[in-house]
Structures are given as structure tokens and as C-alpha cells.
Design a protein around this motif. Structure first.
Motif, short mmCIF file in Angstrom:
data_model
loop_
_atom_site.label_atom_id
_atom_site.label_comp_id
_atom_site.label_asym_id
_atom_site.label_seq_id
_atom_site.Cartn_x
_atom_site.Cartn_y
_atom_site.Cartn_z
N VAL A 31 46.35 33.34 32.90
CA VAL A 31 46.94 34.68 32.79
C VAL A 31 45.88 35.74 33.04
CG1 VAL A 31 47.93 36.32 31.14
CG2 VAL A 31 48.88 34.01 31.32
N ARG A 32 44.71 35.55 32.45
CA ARG A 32 43.64 36.53 32.62
C ARG A 32 43.23 36.66 34.08
NH1 ARG A 32 38.50 37.23 33.46
NH2 ARG A 32 38.09 35.02 33.80
N ARG A 33 43.06 35.52 34.74
CA ARG A 33 42.63 35.55 36.14
C ARG A 33 43.72 36.14 37.04
NH1 ARG A 33 38.77 30.54 37.89
NH2 ARG A 33 37.32 30.66 36.12
N LEU A 34 44.96 35.78 36.80
CA LEU A 34 46.04 36.33 37.62
C LEU A 34 46.16 37.83 37.44
CD1 LEU A 34 48.82 33.59 37.32
CD2 LEU A 34 47.37 34.08 39.30
N HIS A 35 46.01 38.30 36.23
CA HIS A 35 46.05 39.75 36.01
C HIS A 35 44.91 40.43 36.78
CE1 HIS A 35 46.61 43.60 33.94
NE2 HIS A 35 45.28 43.66 33.90
N GLU A 36 43.74 39.83 36.71
CA GLU A 36 42.58 40.41 37.37
C GLU A 36 42.77 40.50 38.88
OE1 GLU A 36 37.72 39.95 37.06
OE2 GLU A 36 39.00 38.24 36.59
N VAL A 37 43.17 39.40 39.51
CA VAL A 37 43.33 39.43 40.97
C VAL A 37 44.57 40.23 41.37
CG1 VAL A 37 42.08 37.27 41.26
CG2 VAL A 37 44.58 37.21 41.09
N GLY A 38 45.58 40.26 40.50
CA GLY A 38 46.75 41.09 40.78
C GLY A 38 46.37 42.56 40.85
N GLU A 39 45.52 42.99 39.93
CA GLU A 39 45.06 44.38 39.95
C GLU A 39 44.17 44.65 41.16
OE1 GLU A 39 46.09 46.91 37.47
OE2 GLU A 39 47.53 45.26 37.66
N MET A 40 43.39 43.66 41.57
CA MET A 40 42.59 43.80 42.79
C MET A 40 43.51 44.05 43.98
SD MET A 40 39.84 40.67 42.32
CE MET A 40 39.39 40.67 44.07
N ALA A 41 44.57 43.26 44.08
CA ALA A 41 45.51 43.40 45.20
C ALA A 41 46.23 44.73 45.12
CB ALA A 41 46.52 42.24 45.18
N LEU A 42 46.70 45.09 43.94
CA LEU A 42 47.46 46.32 43.77
C LEU A 42 46.65 47.54 44.15
CD1 LEU A 42 50.28 47.19 42.75
CD2 LEU A 42 49.24 47.53 40.49
N SER A 43 45.37 47.54 43.83
CA SER A 43 44.50 48.67 44.16
C SER A 43 44.36 48.87 45.67
CB SER A 43 43.11 48.49 43.54
OG SER A 43 42.39 47.45 44.18
#
Length: 295
Positions: free
Chosen positions: A157-169
């Protein structure tokens, strides 16, 4: 580590003609059909665009290249020469690239890669090059432990949130294939809590596990589905497969007002698996008959 690659991507984008970035912007088709380059034996090969044209597809899902024990994907699209060549070839053939796949994670664990941020950043840069809004991230190589509560789940969950925010930015989406059912996927998305993470829905997973694809699609909702792999485990081509009613799938997606890409991965004739052009052209034609020609 990837700073030089990022600069190269930026320079290439500046040098490419403006028309490349406006590719197909005027097309309003609700559903478009693509195929996976690695399953067509054309992983990061220039010929994938001509093959996509030959089988009648609107686009091709381009893979990042093999991963294995490498530090990074074996990705030629970091090099300015290949960036320009691939993009111009796709544009000249009127073939879109709806998504970039990290298929290496079918076998490699997303949880065990300490440089997962670098790998995702490499993918996001490649998406910039090819104008793709969606990244495909399969979690099949990460085992099953993370699917239950515990340390592995927390880290996923932590890693997916992190890369999701990378993509969203960067205005992009990472679409994950989990093999979980719709209810479990909704729980996962809520835990991840990033608009940059969506579901890459796979019809094969639902059918193989005897779940109803139309019920699952409705439960997930249109806003949670980034793309759909519209094929099943190899047996026969889609037009001869009694395991799924694709017209019912279309009616469901119509009611949901979902629009996007249906991507062929498998559904090859088991008696003629190596006939790439025959299998993929049959599947693409059948999907187009249902999703584009029928009204």
C-alpha cells in the motif's frame, strides 16, 4: 540515477514536431482496440507499429523491455535516437500508444525491488516519449502474502501510494493488475488513497476464477478502471469462445459511461499459437465488430 535519462526525454520532446503530441486528438471513438507488443513477439521492436496496423488495431501497448536480474528495464526508449524513431513511426502509421507496460513485474516482485521508484520513473519518462497516459503494472510477481493484512500488505500500500502520487504529479495513471475480485480491489484502492492508481481490469482473471465480469465492472465503477485487457486464457480466439459474452460486457460499459482502451493480450488459438497475425487480427476484428461497429 535517471537524471540523464530525464533530460534526454525532455530534449527529445522539444525536438519533436508539435503535430506528434496532438496525435489523434480529434478522434472521439468511445472504445479503441490495441494489442500488447510482447505477446505479439514485438517487444520494443519498431515493427510492432506496422504489425498493429496490419491486424487492424488502433494502437499498441508498448512494453518497457525485460527486467530479470537487471537493475533497470532493458529499455531502448531512453535513447534519443530510438525515441524519435519509434514516435515518428507510430505517428506516420496512425497507431496510438495508450499505455506502457512494466511486464517484468509478472515475474519480478514489486515488493522486493529497492529501486522501484527508479523503475517507475523510467516508465513515466517513456510514457512522455510515446504520449501514453497509462502505465500497466502487474503485481503477479509479488506473491500472495500482501493480499492479506500484515507487513507485506502495509508495504505494498505504501509503495503504490508513493508511485501513484509520482504518476499523478505528471498527469498520468498507473493501472494495476492484482487478480483480486472487485470488492477486494475497491478495498485496496481505498487503502492506497491515490488518484494516480487505478485498476487494469483483466477479463481473463474473472473468467478463470469463475467470477462474473459484468458484475465486477459495475461494482468497480467507471472511475476506478483505467484500461481493460479484453482477452482470455489461450484456447480459441474470442469469436469462438463461449466463456464470455462480450456484447453483454459492452452493454454494461455503455451503461457505466466508461470509455477507453480494450487491449488484446491472449485468446490465441491453442492449436495455432504461433500464428500471431491470424490470432490477433481475428481478436481485434471481433472486438471492433462489437465495440465500434454495433450501435
Amino acid at each position: 540515477m535517471l537524471l540523464a535519462g530525464s533530460i534526454a526525454v525532455w530534449l527529445t520532446m522539444v525536438m519533436l514536431p508539435l503535430g506528434v503530441f496532438a496525435q489523434h486528438a480529434d478522434k472521439q471513438q468511445q472504445y479503441r482496440i490495441a494489442a500488447c507488443d510482447w505477446m505479439m513477439l514485438k517487444r520494443q521492436k519498431l515493427g510492432e507499429f506496422q504489425l498493429a496496423k496490419d491486424i487492424g488495431a488502433d494502437g499498441v501497448e508498448v512494453d518497457m523491455g525485460p527486467l530479470g536480474q537487471r537493475v533497470l528495464f532493458d529499455n531502448k526508449l531512453r535513447e534519443p535516437h530510438f525515441q524519435q524513431l519509434f514516435r515518428r513511426t507510430a505517428d506516420s502509421l496512425d497507431i496510438m500508444v495508450p499505455s506502457i507496460a512494466m511486464s517484468g513485474f509478472f515475474a519480478q516482485s514489486f515488493l522486493q525491488r529497492e529501486n522501484y521508484r527508479d523503475l517507475v520513473d523510467d516508465c513515466l519518462n517513456t510514457m512522455d516519449v510515446m504520449g501514453a497516459p497509462v502505465a500497466f503494472l502487474p503485481l503477479g510477481g509479488s506473491g500472495n502474502e500482501w493480499k492479506e493484512s500484515g507487513e507485506a500488505r502495509h508495504e505494498m500500500v505504501r509503495r503504490l501510494h508513493e508511485v501513484g502520487e509520482m504518476a499523478l504529479s505528471r498527469g498520468k495513471i498507473i493501472a494495476i493488475r492484482t487478480q483480486l475480485d472487485a470488492r477486494a480491489n475497491l478495498v485496496l484502492l481505498k487503502e492506497v488513497n491515490s488518484e494516480g492508481i487505478k485498476i487494469y481490469y483483466n477479463l481473463q482473471d474473472a473468467v478463470d476464477q469463475r467470477r462474473c465480469p459484468t458484475k465486477e465492472l459495475k461494482m468497480l465503477g467507471s472511475k476506478n478502471i483505467a484500461q481493460i485487457h479484453a482477452s482470455l486464457t489461450d484456447s480459441v480466439t474470442l469469436d469462438k469462445d463461449p466463456r464470455i459474452d462480450l456484447r453483454k460486457v459492452k452493454r454494461t460499459l455503455d451503461k457505466m459511461k466508461w470509455r477507453g482502451w480494450l487491449v488484446v493480450e491472449r485468446s490465441r488459438n491453442a492449436q495455432d499459437v504461433k500464428n500471431v497475425k491470424g490470432n490477433f487480427s481475428t481478436n481485434v476484428a471481433y472486438l471492433k465488430e462489437i465495440f465500434q461497429d454495433e450501435r
